[in-house]
Every structure is written in structure tokens, then in C-alpha cells.
Design an enzyme around this catalytic site. Sequence first.
Site, PDB file in Angstrom:
ATOM      1  N   ASP A   1       0.840  -1.202   0.000  1.00 26.04           N
ATOM      2  CA  ASP A   1       0.000   0.000   0.000  1.00 26.04           C
ATOM      3  C   ASP A   1       0.878   1.257   0.000  1.00 26.04           C
ATOM      4  O   ASP A   1       0.365   2.381  -0.069  1.00 26.04           O
ATOM      5  CB  ASP A   1      -1.031  -0.011   1.132  1.00 26.04           C
ATOM      6  N   SER A   2       2.210   1.068   0.016  1.00 31.41           N
ATOM      7  CA  SER A   2       3.127   2.190  -0.220  1.00 31.41           C
ATOM      8  C   SER A   2       2.872   2.777  -1.608  1.00 31.41           C
ATOM      9  O   SER A   2       3.338   3.869  -1.926  1.00 31.41           O
ATOM     10  CB  SER A   2       4.587   1.734  -0.098  1.00 31.41           C
TER      11      SER A   2
ATOM     12  N   ASP B   1      -0.919  -6.232  -0.154  1.00 29.65           N
ATOM     13  CA  ASP B   1      -1.281  -5.586   1.113  1.00 29.65           C
ATOM     14  C   ASP B   1      -2.784  -5.429   1.240  1.00 29.65           C
ATOM     15  O   ASP B   1      -3.473  -5.078   0.268  1.00 29.65           O
ATOM     16  CB  ASP B   1      -0.674  -4.169   1.148  1.00 29.65           C
TER      17      ASP B   1
ATOM     18  N   LYS C   1      -1.013  -9.468   2.872  1.00 25.95           N
ATOM     19  CA  LYS C   1      -0.239  -8.984   4.035  1.00 25.95           C
ATOM     20  C   LYS C   1      -1.114  -8.066   4.872  1.00 25.95           C
ATOM     21  O   LYS C   1      -1.906  -7.277   4.304  1.00 25.95           O
ATOM     22  CB  LYS C   1       1.021  -8.233   3.570  1.00 25.95           C
TER      23      LYS C   1
ATOM     24  N   GLU D   1      -1.083  -5.517   8.440  1.00 26.57           N
ATOM     25  CA  GLU D   1      -0.311  -4.862   9.496  1.00 26.57           C
ATOM     26  C   GLU D   1      -0.954  -5.126  10.856  1.00 26.57           C
ATOM     27  O   GLU D   1      -2.187  -5.156  10.947  1.00 26.57           O
ATOM     28  CB  GLU D   1      -0.270  -3.347   9.263  1.00 26.57           C
TER      29      GLU D   1
ATOM     30  N   GLU E   1       9.512  -4.047  10.373  1.00 26.85           N
ATOM     31  CA  GLU E   1       9.884  -2.741   9.801  1.00 26.85           C
ATOM     32  C   GLU E   1      10.416  -1.801  10.875  1.00 26.85           C
ATOM     33  O   GLU E   1       9.759  -1.580  11.910  1.00 26.85           O
ATOM     34  CB  GLU E   1       8.668  -2.103   9.091  1.00 26.85           C
TER      35      GLU E   1
HETATM   36  O1  KIV Z   1       3.587  -1.151   1.605  1.00 22.84           O
HETATM   37  C1  KIV Z   1       4.781  -1.481   1.652  1.00 22.84           C
HETATM   38  O2  KIV Z   1       5.586  -1.179   0.774  1.00 22.84           O
HETATM   39  C2  KIV Z   1       5.235  -2.253   2.796  1.00 22.84           C
HETATM   40  C3  KIV Z   1       6.707  -2.469   2.941  1.00 22.84           C
HETATM   41  C4  KIV Z   1       7.318  -1.259   3.486  1.00 22.84           C
HETATM   42  C5  KIV Z   1       7.008  -3.672   3.742  1.00 22.84           C
HETATM   43  O3  KIV Z   1       4.449  -2.654   3.600  1.00 22.84           O
END
Ligand code: KIV
Length: 282
Positions: free
Chosen positions: A45-46, A84, A114, A116, A183
Site C-alpha cells: 500500500d506504499s 497488502d 499482508k 499490518e 519494519e
Molecule cells: O507497503 C509497503 O511497501 C510495505 C513495505 C514497506 C514492507 O508494507
Amino acid sequence: MSRKTVADIKEMKEKGQPIVMVTAYDYPLSRLAQEAGADILLVGDSLGNVVLGYESTTSVDMEDMVRACAAVARAPGEAHIVCDMPFLSFQISPEEALRNAGRLIREGGAQSVKMEGGRQVVPTVKKLVESGIPVMGHIGLTPQSVHQLGGYRVQGRSLEEARRLLEDALALEEAGVYSLVLEAVPWQLAQLITRRLRIPTIGIGAGLGCDGQVLVIHDLIGLSFGKPAKFVKRYAQVGEIIRQAVADFAADVREKRYPEPAHQYNLSPETWEALQKALESR
Ligand code: KIV
């Protein structure tokens, strides 16, 4: 050619093979990263910060993730694709999380998702894993909680925080995650967690003691803006190359150096002559 599975990823820890993960959000970078041999592509989600220009990842929604993931999955290759779960796609209830994770698998073409969070996401992790969806955990600096964390800071520096992170890691492993992103945590703590877990850890700003490493691809290739985090290593300056290429194009257009004859389409001499005659007689 088939994609790496969660079993392959877990086996890499057993064999002591470092796991290479990079983010990808579109077809070309997915294709290039796989040609370069990445084991896992994270549709992170970056995306919100590096591609969509948002201030934080909390603005990213399910539609953004499904579309990006599908583009990444369309590129041929063997990398495992993990997507994510964006902010508020899994926090409301395990049922809603399952529905959204299902979309990332079915419409996005991901092999796993993924999520969080520490112990608070255990019931949701269990729900997904029981439903056949593999989950990668993510603790330490969790950017979706940036407002609660009070900024993008290193986590686990105090004894109390370090204990909490270790307990979170053990609870997530117990709940069934197949790997865990750490992280922005001190390397000693990341190494300790890695040694205590059977599943692989993948570090970002967590030192060499993790089982694998991940970087945001735009940071790695020099296509992001602003001061990079301490843990970022730039392997290329792609932003500079793009800026120069567009500046060269602009200069050629303004000086009428582009297009050159080689870039133009030709009429055959006969057609051209006939066309001119036809136009003259009108
Ligand atoms: O969204 C992302 O890029 C991430 C990484 C920083 C692990 O979660």
C-alpha cells in the site's frame, strides 16, 4: 512456469537462503523485478505514497490495490505475489477482511495477503488462514497506524516495546502467518525475533539478522522524492535518467530535430504522385 508458493518461501528459511522481496505496483516493474530474480513481489500500500502521491497509506483503498495487483500478476514470472490489505479493509471485522482478501486473490491474482498489526489482528489472521488464504504479518513500524505512532519512527527501542513486539511475533506465528515483515526495529531485536520464529522474517530497516530483506522498489531504483529513510540503499538513479530523457526530447521538439526521417511513415512515390495530381485537379 509456476509461481513460488508459501511452502517454497518457508523452505528458504530452513535452507538458510536469503529471501528477496521488492514492491511492485504495475506491469513493467513487476516484469523487470521478476526477470532480475526477486522471490516475492509485494503489492504494497506504499503505492499510495510512491505512485499516487498521497501523504500516507491511509488514503489507499481496495480498488487501488485490486487494480495494481492485477497489473503486477499479469507480468510473467515465478515470484510469489503478496498483496497488502489496505487501511480499513481488515480492521472492521474478520468477515469483511475475508471478503476483501478474497478479492485480492480472485480479482487481483495474489497468492497471499499482508496485514499490518500485532495481537489485535490474530482473530482475523485465523479466519483467513482457516479459509485457505495465506497471510504475511507486518509489525514494528506499521505505516497505516502513523497517526497513533506519532510519525514514522523506529519501534521496539525500550524494553517494554521490545517485549511487546516479540509477543506479537509469537502470537502471529501461532495464528498461522507464513512469514513476518519487521519494519524499522533495532537489528538486535529483529535477530532475536528471527531466531525465535520457525517462519521467515523479512526485514526493512531491521538489519542483517532477518531471513530476507524488502525495499520499496522506487526507493531502490531512485524514483522517489524527498530524503530517503536511513535503511534505504539506492542501487540506481532512474529518476535522473527519466528527467534527462524528457529534457532531451523537449529540446529536440523545440529545435525541430525530432522526428527524424527514420521515425516517419512514408507514402510510396506512386501514391504520393497520384495524390498530388488528384489534389491539383480539384
Ligand atoms: O507497503 C509497503 O511497501 C510495505 C513495505 C514497506 C514492507 O508494507
